[in-house]
Every structure is written in C-alpha cells, then in structure tokens.
Design a protein around this motif. Structure first.
Motif, short mmCIF file in Angstrom:
data_model
loop_
_atom_site.label_atom_id
_atom_site.label_comp_id
_atom_site.label_asym_id
_atom_site.label_seq_id
_atom_site.Cartn_x
_atom_site.Cartn_y
_atom_site.Cartn_z
N LEU A 231 -13.46 7.60 -3.20
CA LEU A 231 -12.55 6.61 -2.79
C LEU A 231 -12.56 6.17 -1.70
O LEU A 231 -12.67 6.72 -0.67
N GLY A 232 -12.06 4.67 -1.62
CA GLY A 232 -12.10 3.94 -0.38
C GLY A 232 -10.94 3.71 0.44
O GLY A 232 -9.86 4.55 -0.18
N PRO A 233 -10.58 3.18 1.49
CA PRO A 233 -9.32 2.89 2.15
C PRO A 233 -8.15 2.50 1.28
O PRO A 233 -8.58 1.63 0.17
N ARG A 234 -7.08 3.00 1.29
CA ARG A 234 -5.91 2.79 0.52
C ARG A 234 -4.92 1.87 1.33
O ARG A 234 -4.86 1.85 2.43
N SER A 235 -4.17 0.85 0.63
CA SER A 235 -3.06 0.19 1.16
C SER A 235 -1.86 -0.14 0.20
O SER A 235 -2.20 0.28 -1.22
N ALA A 236 -0.74 -0.44 0.69
CA ALA A 236 0.38 -0.51 -0.21
C ALA A 236 1.25 -1.56 0.23
O ALA A 236 1.41 -1.72 1.40
N THR A 237 1.49 -2.51 -0.88
CA THR A 237 2.34 -3.75 -0.64
C THR A 237 3.56 -3.62 -1.68
O THR A 237 3.25 -3.66 -2.80
N PRO A 238 5.02 -3.84 -1.24
CA PRO A 238 5.94 -3.81 -2.16
C PRO A 238 5.68 -5.16 -2.82
O PRO A 238 5.19 -6.30 -2.44
#
Length: 362
Positions: A231-238
């Motif tokens: 798994l690489g870096p994660r991000s979250a966007t509404p």
C-alpha cells in the motif's frame, strides 16, 4: 498599482486553465494565466497522487496541445463493472468502441506539471504584483464559488496506490459496494484505488495500519484483481456535487471545476473540464475582440456547453446516488442496468462512447 490590459485572463492554473492557455497561445490575442502551478508551488498536497482517468477524447485534445508526448499514461483496455452481493455485471472493451483504448490513467501531478511546463513563463503572471484588466475573464480556479448549488453525499473518497500479485493487464475495475463505489485503475504496473465510503467509515479506515487497510480493501473487493500486498500513501477527500446555476455574466465564463465539481464515479471531472476548455478556445478564436466581453458571448458559451455539462452532472449524480442505496429494489435496478449493458452490445457501445466523447458521441 497599474493594471495590465489583456484580451483573456485565465484565473486558475490547474490542468484545465493551462490547457485553455495552450489552446489560445497562437490565437493572436493577449492571453495571461494566473494561479499556482507545480512550477510555482512544489506542494500539490493530496491531489498530487490522485489517479486520473482520461478518456480517449481527452487524449485527442492533449495531443493537439502538444502535451500527450510528455506523459506516461497506462491504457485502459477493459472496464469490468459489478456490484457486491447481487447479480449484474458488464464488461466493456476497447474493441466494443473500435478505439485503441477506452481511456488512460495518469497521476494528477504528472498531467498538471506537464501542462504547466508547456505554458512556460511568458503566459503566467502573478496578479498580486500585476493585476489584470481583461475583456474576458475565465474562471478556472477549481471551485464553483459561493453561488454554486451544492449536494453533500455524506461520503469521502479514499485514494491510495495498491500493489497486487496479479498484473493489471490494462483492466479497470468498478465495484459497487453497499457503502459506495470502489474503483481500481491500472497505473504503472499497480492499481490506483478510489474508494467512496461514508465519512464516518472513511475516517475509521484512515486510522488503520497498512495491513488492516489492505485487508479491508480485499474484503470489500474480493480477489478478482488478485491478492493485495502493498500500500502506498493514502488521502481522503469529502465528496460534494457543486455546480453553477444557469445564467451568464458579461465578460465572465467558468470552466472545469469552477463550473462543476463532480462525484468521481465514472471519472468524468477532468474530461468534462478539458472539453469546456477546448470548446471555449474555439469560440474565442472565432469571436471579435470587442465581442469577448459581451453578454452575448457569455450566453453563447453557456449554451454551447449546456447539454454536455447537464448530461454529465445528471449521469454521475444518478450513479453516485443509485449505487449506494442498500435496499433490495435499488440492488435489482442496478443489476438489471448492468445486465442490460452486458446483453445488448449496441447499448454498451453507445454508453461507452458517451462517456468517452460527450454529446458528440450521439
């Protein structure tokens, strides 16, 4: 501070704004672009790692702008669509639409940087130091502004890079789960994950360790794409749908996310924005300088883009809404729609071409 007079001022130097500047470079008009680019701001934040699905039509636009050769796209040759826990699936291939590929996957950072490099320094200005006075102001800032109509989905998109023990072979997977759609896009030998979950669940998933997060993805998706192992870096966007209401203002037009910001299902946002830019460039080139600032020009552009924008907004909103409803009726409707596409090749072909080319597919 003295203003600089130009014919066209493009506010927002993301991919859509840069594409428009490039499309107008040799128009004979004085065109200037303002805003942050990867050349002026090295930190693009979470957006940098986001995988973007470019349609074949977007490839044609980028080729005409001279931007395609500098990219390293991963072709999408097959799209496999299914839903968890119920019947119905369809498989669309490049042969169905008689094209070299259904689309291509690139990282946001790569396309943003490539377009910014091509724009160079001659078109880019800092309006804080040198305000612009323009006949036509093009808003490409990335948000529809305070006047936008908004719809909150209550979901958040989780974005990550995932490696599998099985090669992608140019296959993109769209899996509709009980809480939202999950897309795996082939990207440089691995997958780009875009997973829509309720905001509460997304927050909990972001708090997991890598191994637990991978296990959650595997459990939701299954093993169609193999076993996930890194798994690489994660991000979250509404996730929010925002679009400007109908209307026009003399001397101002809106393109890309400044006109409409869509749910990522079906990956239509940037493709729609590039079509905005291309159509606007064509209209600007055929108009007189005096006409650029007129209400008639703004109305003509709004009318030109109305069908494509409205149809794409409705389609993505319908998919985003219908495919997260957990009730049996919604599941049956989803299954029937997927089964119909699978059973009737002409319908599958026309649906795919509409997603690729917009209204010109008709």
């Amino acid at each position: 501070m003295r203003e600089r007079e130009v014919d066209v001022a493009i506010r927002g130097a993301g991919p859509v704004g840069c594409a428009l500047a490039l499309a107008l470079r040799d128009s004979g008009l004085v065109v200037r672009l303002s805003g942050r680019t990867p050349r002026t701001d090295q930190s693009l934040g979470p957006a940098a790692l986001r995988p973007l699905a470019l349609s074949y039509a977007s490839r044609l636009i980028l080729e005409r702008l001279g931007a395609w050769k500098g990219l390293s796209p991963t072709p999408i040759e097959t799209i496999h669509v299914s839903q968890a826990g119920s019947f119905g699936r369809t498989r669309i291939t490049d042969k169905n639409v008689e094209l070299p590929a259904l689309g291509y996957v690139v990282r946001y950072e790569e396309i943003a940087r490539q377009l910014a490099v091509l724009v160079g320094d001659d078109l880019l200005v800092d309006e804080a130091d040198s305000p612009l006075r323009a006949r036509l102001v093009v808003h490409a800032e990335g948000t529809p502004g305070d006047q936008a109509i908004s719809k909150e989905y209550g979901h958040t998109a989780l974005v990550a890079s995932i490696e599998s023990d099985r090669p992608s072979h140019g296959t993109a997977w769209e899996r509709f789960t009980a809480e939202g759609p999950m897309a795996l896009l082939p990207l440089e030998g691995h997958y780009g994950l875009v997973w829509s979950r309720t905001t509460a669940t997304a927050t909990a998933l972001m708090g997991l360790g890598d191994g637990q997060f991978l296990a959650a993805v595997q459990n939701a998706f299954g093993h169609r794409a193999g076993s996930f192992r890194a798994l690489g870096p994660r991000s979250a966007t509404p996730l929010v749908l925002r679009y400007r209401p109908p209307g026009a203002v003399a001397g101002e037009v809106h393109v890309g996310n400044a006109a409409q910001s869509l749910h990522p299902v079906a990956g239509q946002g940037l493709n729609l924005g590039l079509r905005d830019a291309w159509d606007l460039a064509g209209l600007v080139r055929t108009a007189s300088c005096d006409a650029l600032g007129s209400l008639a020009f703004a109305r003509e552009f709004a009318q030109m883009r109305r069908v494509d924008a409205k149809a794409t907004i409705l389609a993505t909103d319908l998919m985003a809404t219908l495919y997260v409803r957990p009730d049996p009726l919604a599941a049956a409707l989803r299954g029937a729609a997927l089964a119909a596409l699978d059973l009737f090749p002409p319908a599958r072909r026309q649906f795919a071409r509409r997603m690729i080319f917009g209204p010109s597919a008709w």
